[in-house]
Write a protein that holds these residues in place. Structure first.
Motif, PDB file in Angstrom:
ATOM      1  N   SER A   1      29.339  87.624  27.194  1.00 44.41           N
ATOM      2  CA  SER A   1      28.479  87.200  28.298  1.00 44.41           C
ATOM      3  C   SER A   1      28.577  88.173  29.460  1.00 44.41           C
ATOM      4  O   SER A   1      27.580  88.513  30.101  1.00 44.41           O
ATOM      5  CB  SER A   1      28.871  85.787  28.756  1.00 44.41           C
TER       6      SER A   1
ATOM      7  N   PHE B   1      33.898  76.134  44.928  1.00 39.93           N
ATOM      8  CA  PHE B   1      33.565  77.464  44.417  1.00 39.93           C
ATOM      9  C   PHE B   1      32.224  77.946  44.972  1.00 39.93           C
ATOM     10  O   PHE B   1      32.098  79.079  45.451  1.00 39.93           O
ATOM     11  CB  PHE B   1      33.515  77.425  42.888  1.00 39.93           C
TER      12      PHE B   1
ATOM     13  N   ILE C   1      27.090  84.096  38.864  1.00 42.58           N
ATOM     14  CA  ILE C   1      27.945  82.918  39.084  1.00 42.58           C
ATOM     15  C   ILE C   1      27.497  81.699  38.284  1.00 42.58           C
ATOM     16  O   ILE C   1      28.251  80.731  38.166  1.00 42.58           O
ATOM     17  CB  ILE C   1      28.008  82.542  40.575  1.00 42.58           C
TER      18      ILE C   1
ATOM     19  N   ASN D   1      34.458  89.945  26.701  1.00 33.75           N
ATOM     20  CA  ASN D   1      33.553  88.811  26.833  1.00 33.75           C
ATOM     21  C   ASN D   1      32.105  89.260  26.710  1.00 33.75           C
ATOM     22  O   ASN D   1      31.610  90.059  27.500  1.00 33.75           O
ATOM     23  CB  ASN D   1      33.779  88.136  28.196  1.00 33.75           C
TER      24      ASN D   1
ATOM     25  N   PRO E   1      27.090  80.899  34.974  1.00 27.66           N
ATOM     26  CA  PRO E   1      27.901  80.375  33.865  1.00 27.66           C
ATOM     27  C   PRO E   1      29.159  79.647  34.340  1.00 27.66           C
ATOM     28  O   PRO E   1      29.461  78.539  33.894  1.00 27.66           O
ATOM     29  CB  PRO E   1      28.235  81.631  33.048  1.00 27.66           C
ATOM     30  N   ASN E   2      29.905  80.253  35.272  1.00 29.47           N
ATOM     31  CA  ASN E   2      31.122  79.625  35.771  1.00 29.47           C
ATOM     32  C   ASN E   2      30.810  78.370  36.570  1.00 29.47           C
ATOM     33  O   ASN E   2      31.518  77.362  36.486  1.00 29.47           O
ATOM     34  CB  ASN E   2      31.901  80.614  36.636  1.00 29.47           C
ATOM     35  N   ALA E   3      29.717  78.407  37.365  1.00 27.29           N
ATOM     36  CA  ALA E   3      29.316  77.231  38.144  1.00 27.29           C
ATOM     37  C   ALA E   3      28.965  76.063  37.233  1.00 27.29           C
ATOM     38  O   ALA E   3      29.333  74.910  37.503  1.00 27.29           O
ATOM     39  CB  ALA E   3      28.132  77.589  39.044  1.00 27.29           C
TER      40      ALA E   3
ATOM     41  N   LYS F   1      30.086  75.511  34.228  1.00 27.29           N
ATOM     42  CA  LYS F   1      31.319  75.015  33.610  1.00 27.29           C
ATOM     43  C   LYS F   1      32.096  74.121  34.591  1.00 27.29           C
ATOM     44  O   LYS F   1      32.571  73.035  34.227  1.00 27.29           O
ATOM     45  CB  LYS F   1      32.178  76.202  33.172  1.00 27.29           C
ATOM     46  N   LEU F   2      32.194  74.582  35.847  1.00 24.22           N
ATOM     47  CA  LEU F   2      32.908  73.789  36.855  1.00 24.22           C
ATOM     48  C   LEU F   2      32.193  72.474  37.145  1.00 24.22           C
ATOM     49  O   LEU F   2      32.832  71.437  37.337  1.00 24.22           O
ATOM     50  CB  LEU F   2      33.057  74.606  38.146  1.00 24.22           C
TER      51      LEU F   2
ATOM     52  N   PHE G   1      33.621  72.629  41.739  1.00 23.75           N
ATOM     53  CA  PHE G   1      32.299  73.268  41.720  1.00 23.75           C
ATOM     54  C   PHE G   1      31.781  73.484  43.134  1.00 23.75           C
ATOM     55  O   PHE G   1      31.351  74.588  43.486  1.00 23.75           O
ATOM     56  CB  PHE G   1      31.322  72.403  40.923  1.00 23.75           C
TER      57      PHE G   1
END
Length: 429
Positions: free
Chosen positions: A18, A299, A281, A16, A283-285, A287-288, A296
């Motif tokens: 990123s 998380f 966190i 990945n 990028p994932n936050a 997306k959620l 979200f």
């Protein structure tokens, strides 16, 4: 040799891009921290605590001016590079304009410093050190980190950054042996950084096929206008977090500056922890948040309370080990530095308090709230730090830094509540 370094098999283990970008950014920050920690005892022993304070004071002024040199391009330029990755002509124009704009800004910053020193007789006590530090402005202007970040090829610039810092450390060992040589400390940092950056530009031109065109002043003017709020936000954040030493310089002697800057340097290293957590966190936050708000918030809460616990642990360890830390770094007993460090030890934990608020503002693209919060924090810090420093010196500015972390947390809470209450209800309730 260069090609062998670039062919190291790290990418085979981490596919990945990123994640690779984040890891290489972390490597850059870690190497900067490590070299800073190693260089501190060497400098204090060779040039003395008072000159060490003046060198750091000049460095603080230069880093503040570097905020103007960067001018938000560290956030906007990678996006432009990423968009034009496959169009060499458009990419060449982007690269040419960004470097031209940053060199222009570095020249303006240099002119401001020279007028302040020789025209207005400001920065008394460390004028020569500051003038010799100007090369760092052009080192920042030519740093192509944003280019490699946009191209998602961070390995080379990470290696180059480490090499630059090692050269700087070698320069300290070989050439800095007395207080009279303190003027060369920041000069060497700028010289080695500029040399490595120019080598990277040669690589960009000959190996990546990027041409350097004449600057498009209309495009540059447009980009300066678009980045204005980013620049103001960055400047206010820097002053709020790092302006204590500059404010203290108006009220304290060089020796006090040296003892405070030693403690501050340690804390600024530890304060990177919450910033790295946000980068990790985000990028994932994001997306959620787009796909499932309940997940979200769950998380973010899980991360938040774990980070708070870790931040409390870091602050506690720093508080109780302050005498040992100062002894190791300064190779002497500096009671005032220990007091400053014990007060500032709470900064990492208090900075972690605001992680959730910042992430929520970022995922909802509430950049205007971040801008307002940063400037309110800056104004508070300047006023309170000036008052407390005039009354209590180094202890006063340390208390001001602590209170600023609490105030910015409350400011962000209020701004979120007034502008987007679903975040407050979703996360805190």
């Amino acid at each position: 040799m260069l090609e062998k370094l670039l062919l190291l098999p790290l990418g085979n283990f981490i596919k990945n891009k990123s994640i690779q970008n984040f890891l290489f950014l972390a490597i850059i920050q870690s190497s900067n921290v490590l070299i800073s920690i190693i260089s501190m005892p060497l400098l204090i022993q060779n040039i003395g605590v008072d000159q060490f304070g003046l060198v750091n004071l000049a460095l603080s002024v230069i880093v503040l001016m570097n905020v103007m040199v960067v001018y938000g391009y560290n956030l906007s330029a990678p996006r432009e590079v990423a968009i034009n990755q496959n169009d060499k002509t458009a990419l060449s124009h982007v690269v040419s304009n960004v470097f031209s704009a940053k060199v222009l800004l570095a020249s303006i910053a240099t002119l401001i410093i020279l007028i302040a020193v020789f025209g207005l007789n400001l920065f008394k006590g460390y004028q020569i050190i500051l003038v010799f530090s100007i090369l760092m402005l052009f080192s920042e202007a030519t740093l192509p980190l944003w280019f490699f970040q946009g191209m998602e090829k961070m390995k080379l610039v990470s290696i180059a950054n480490i090499f630059s810092k090692l050269l700087f450390l070698m320069g300290i060992v070989l050439f800095i042996h007395s207080p009279e040589q303190s003027r060369w400390v920041n000069f060497m940092m700028g010289f080695f950084g500029l040399s490595i950056n120019l080598s990277l530009l040669i690589y960009i031109h000959f190996f990546l096929g990027i041409k350097f065109f004449k600057p498009d002043w209309i495009a540059i003017r447009k980009s300066l206008q678009e980045n204005f709020l980013l620049f103001l936000s960055s400047a206010s954040s820097y002053i709020s977090v790092n302006g204590g030493l500059i404010i203290l310089s108006f009220f304290a002697a060089a020796e006090t500056l040296g003892m405070y800057s030693l403690a501050e340097r340690v804390i600024m290293v530890l304060r990177m922890f919450p910033a790295l957590i946000i980068q990790a966190i985000y990028p994932n936050a994001a997306k959620l948040y787009t796909n499932d708000e309940k997940r979200f918030f769950k998380f973010l809460r899980n991360v938040y309370f774990r980070v708070l616990a870790l931040g409390a642990f870091i602050s506690g360890i720093t508080f109780f080990s302050a005498p040992f830390i100062i002894k190791v770094l300064s190779r002497s007993d500096l009671p005032d530095s220990i007091i400053y460090l014990q007060i500032l030890a709470f900064v990492p934990f208090l900075a972690c308090l605001n992680i959730a608020n910042v992430v929520m503002m970022l995922v909802a693209d509430l950049k205007n709230l971040l801008f307002r919060a940063s400037w309110m924090m800056c104004l508070y810090m300047i006023v309170v730090a000036t008052i407390l420093t005039s009354l209590f010196g180094g202890i006063g500015v340390s208390l001001a830094i602590i209170s600023t972390e609490v105030i910015v947390f409350l400011i962000c809470m209020v701004l979120l509540y007034r502008n987007n209450r679903k975040f407050i209800h979703g996360f805190y309730t």
